[in-house]
Design an enzyme around this catalytic site. Structure first.
Site, PDB file in Angstrom:
ATOM      1  N   HIS A  72     -20.843  -1.660 -62.938  1.00 25.89           N
ATOM      2  CA  HIS A  72     -20.239  -1.852 -64.252  1.00 25.89           C
ATOM      3  C   HIS A  72     -19.274  -0.708 -64.527  1.00 25.89           C
ATOM      4  CE1 HIS A  72     -23.049  -4.926 -66.338  1.00 25.89           C
ATOM      5  NE2 HIS A  72     -22.935  -5.187 -65.053  1.00 25.89           N
ATOM      6  N   TYR A 200     -23.685  -2.879 -76.760  1.00 24.11           N
ATOM      7  CA  TYR A 200     -24.558  -2.134 -77.681  1.00 24.11           C
ATOM      8  C   TYR A 200     -24.034  -2.412 -79.083  1.00 24.11           C
ATOM      9  CZ  TYR A 200     -26.315   0.761 -73.773  1.00 24.11           C
ATOM     10  OH  TYR A 200     -26.903   1.211 -72.613  1.00 24.11           O
ATOM     11  N   PRO A 292     -34.628   4.571 -75.161  1.00 26.93           N
ATOM     12  CA  PRO A 292     -33.887   3.878 -74.091  1.00 26.93           C
ATOM     13  C   PRO A 292     -32.398   3.689 -74.346  1.00 26.93           C
ATOM     14  CG  PRO A 292     -35.295   2.343 -75.301  1.00 26.93           C
ATOM     15  CD  PRO A 292     -35.627   3.705 -75.801  1.00 26.93           C
ATOM     16  N   LYS A 296     -31.405   6.503 -69.941  1.00 29.39           N
ATOM     17  CA  LYS A 296     -31.577   7.750 -69.181  1.00 29.39           C
ATOM     18  C   LYS A 296     -32.987   7.959 -68.614  1.00 29.39           C
ATOM     19  CE  LYS A 296     -27.526   9.301 -69.217  1.00 29.39           C
ATOM     20  NZ  LYS A 296     -27.159   8.102 -68.481  1.00 29.39           N
ATOM     21  N   TYR A 384     -22.964   8.999 -70.109  1.00 26.10           N
ATOM     22  CA  TYR A 384     -23.569   7.702 -69.780  1.00 26.10           C
ATOM     23  C   TYR A 384     -23.654   7.513 -68.258  1.00 26.10           C
ATOM     24  CZ  TYR A 384     -25.002   2.857 -70.332  1.00 26.10           C
ATOM     25  OH  TYR A 384     -25.725   1.690 -70.297  1.00 26.10           O
TER      26      TYR A 384
END
Ligand code: FAD
Ligand code: PHB
Length: 389
Positions: A72, A200, A292, A296, A384
Site C-alpha cells: 500500500h 481512517y 491499534p 504499531k 506510519y
C-alpha cells in the site's frame, strides 16, 4: 530438558525470535499456553512495516508474504464528508504491506515445524526461576506432569496478560499507562474491500476504519463503548453504523455480507521499564501496548525481536554481552516514539465523551494541518511506515 533460550509465548514475537535464532544455530524452546489453532484463530494486526518484512526474509519465511501480501503506497483520512490521501511512497519512498498477523504466524509455525523446532502447547502454570542469577530455569505443568527446562536466557514473549512481566519484582520496574474510554468493534467479512487503500475516518458518531486482508476479505472497525458487548451488535447494525461514519460516496460502494469474526478490542497505551531483568528479556506486548490506530502493535514487537536477536547472536558468536546490556535502552527508544505516534493518531481520530468545544476545535485544526501541510503529512507518513531500526 535444557536449551539456550527458553521462549515463553508462541505468538508472533516468540515464533519470529525462535526462527531467527535457529537460522544462526542457536537453540530455543517455545512454551505456549494455548493450542496452535487457538493462536491462529485470533484476528489481529494487518499492516506490516518494512522492518518486519526484512526480518521475515531473514528468518526464511518471507516467500508467501512477498507473493500474497499487498503493498500500500498510501492511506486515506476522512473527516465528515471530507477525505484526503497521505502518500507514503512520495513522502518516505516506502510503502507498507497488508498481510494479516494470522498469516505471519502461520508461516512461522510451518517453518518452526519443518525445522523440527520444539513448541510445547497447552502449558499451564509457567514460572520463571532465578532470572537474576547465572542459571535460570522455567517450570510448568502439562498433561498432569510437572516439567522443567534449564536455559541461558528467558525471552518473555507472552503478551500483555503473560507471566513474564509479572515475574520482575515490582520495585525493579516502572509502568506507564493510559486507558482510553472506548474500544474497537471489528468484523471480518468475505466481501471485497470498499477501497483499495485503508480509510481512517473521524465522524461525529465516532471513529471507523475500513481495512482488508485480500481482494475478498475485508476488515472493518467502529469505535464503541469500552463496556459494549459483541452480542449487542448484529451484522446489520454494524454495517448501518459503519455507513454512517464514512463519507456518503464511499458508503454507497460498500459491499456488505455476513461476518465471519466479530470482536471488541480495548484501547490502551502501556509501557514497562526496563525490558530486562537479569537473564529475562521482555519482548512485544509483554512489555508494551499501543492503541491499534497507528497499526504499531505487531511492528513494535518485531523491532524488539530485532534488538534481542542481535544481542543474542553477539553474545553467542562473539562472546560479547554488549547488545544484551543495551537491549532495553535500544528497544525503548523506538517504542516510546511508536507510543507517541499511536497516541497522537488516536487523539486525532476518535470522539471523546469528555471532549470540550475547545478540544474539538483543536482536533479540527490538527486535521486541517494534516490535510494541507506537506510537512505534517511527511511526519505522519514517516511514522506510519515505521521509524528505522
Ligand atoms: P501475543 O500475540 O499476545 O502472543 C503472546 C502469546 O503468549 C500468546 O499466544 C499467548 O497465548 C501466550 N501466553 C500468554 N501467557 C502465557 C503464559 N503464561 N504461558 C505461556 N504462554 C502464554 N496490532 C496492530 O498493529 N493492528 C491491529 O489491528 C491489532 N489488533 C489487535 C486486537 C487485539 C484484540 C489485540 C489483543 C491486539 C491487537 N494488536 C493489533 C496488537 C498485536 O496483535 C500485538 O501487538 C501482537 O500480537 C504482539 O505479539 P506478541 O507475540 O508480542 O504477543
Ligand atoms: C487491520 O487491518 O486489522 C488494521 C489495520 C490498520 C490499523 C489497525 C488494524 O491501524
Amino acid at each position: 530438558m535444557r536449551t539456550q533460550v527458553c521462549i515463553i509465548g508462541g505468538g508472533p514475537s516468540g515464533l519470529l525470535l525462535s526462527q531467527l535464532l535457529h537460522r544462526r544455530g542457536i537453540e530455543s524452546v517455545i512454551l505456549e499456553r494455548q493450542t496452535r489453532d487457538y493462536v491462529l484463530g485470533r484476528i489481529r494486526a494487518g499492516v506490516l512495516e518494512q522492518g518486519l518484512l526484512r526480518l521475515m526474509d531473514e528468518a526464511g519465511v518471507g516467500g508467501r508474504m512477498r507473493r500474497e501480501g499487498f503493498e500500500h503506497a498510501g492511506t486515506l483520512i476522512a473527516y465528515g464528508e471530507e477525505m484526503f490521501r497521505i502518500d507514503f511512497v512520495e513522502h518516505t519512498g516506502t510503502p507498507v504491506m497488508v498481510y494479516g498477523q494470522t498469516e505471519v504466524t502461520r508461516d512461522l509455525y510451518e517453518a518452526r515445524e519443518a525445522a523440527g523446532g520444539i513448541i510445547e502447547f497447552e502449558v499451564e502454570g509457567v514460572a520463571i526461576h532465578d532470572a537474576d542469577r547465572d542459571a535460570p530455569y522455567v517450570t510448568w505443568r502439562q498433561g498432569g506432569a510437572e516439567k522443567r527446562i534449564d536455559c541461558d536466557f528467558v525471552a518473555g514473549c507472552d503478551g500483555f496478560h503473560g507471566v513474564s512481566r509479572r515475574s520482575i519484582p515490582e520495585d525493579a520496574r516502572r509502568e506507564y499507562e493510559k486507558v482510553y474510554p472506548f474500544g474497537w468493534l471489528g468484523i471480518l467479512s468475505e466481501t471485497p474491500p470498499v477501497n483499495h487503500e485503508l480509510i481512517y475516518a473521524n465522524s461525529p458518531r465516532g471513529f471507523a476504519l475500513c481495512s482488508m486482508r485480500n481482494e475478498n476479505l475485508s476488515r472493518y472497525y467502529v469505535q464503541c463503548s469500552a463496556h459494549d458487548k459483541v452480542e449487542n451488535w448484529s451484522d446489520d447494525e454494524f454495517w448501518a453504523e459503519l455507513k454512517r461514519r464514512i463519507p456518503g460516496h464511499v458508503a454507497e460502494g460498500l459491499v456488505t455480507g455476513p461476518s465471519i469474526e466479530k470482536s471488541i478490542a480495548p484501547l490502551r497505551s502501556f509501557v514497562t521499564e526496563p525490558m530486562r531483568w537479569g537473564r529475562l528479556f521482555l519482548c512485544g506486548d509483554a512489555a508494551h501496548i499501543v492503541p491499534p490506530t497507528g497499526a504499531k502493535g505487531l511492528n513494535t514487537a518485531a523491532s524488539d525481536v530485532h534488538y534481542l536477536f542481535s544481542g543474542l547472536t553477539q553474545f553467542y558468536e562473539l562472546n560479547d554481552a554488549e547488545g544484551l546490556d543495551l537491549y532495553s535502552e535500544r528497544a525503548l527508544a523506538r517504542i516510546w516514539k511508536a507510543e507517541r505516534f499511536s497516541w497522537w493518531f488516536s487523539q486525532l481520530m476518535h470522539r471523546f465523551e469528555d471532549q470540550t468545544e475547545f478540544d474539538r476545535k483543536m482536533q479540527i485544526a490538527e486535521m486541517e494541518l494534516l490535510r494541507s501541510s506537506e510537512a505534517a503529512q511527511k511526519a505522519m507518513a514517516e511514522n506510519y511506515v515505521g521509524l528505522p531500526y
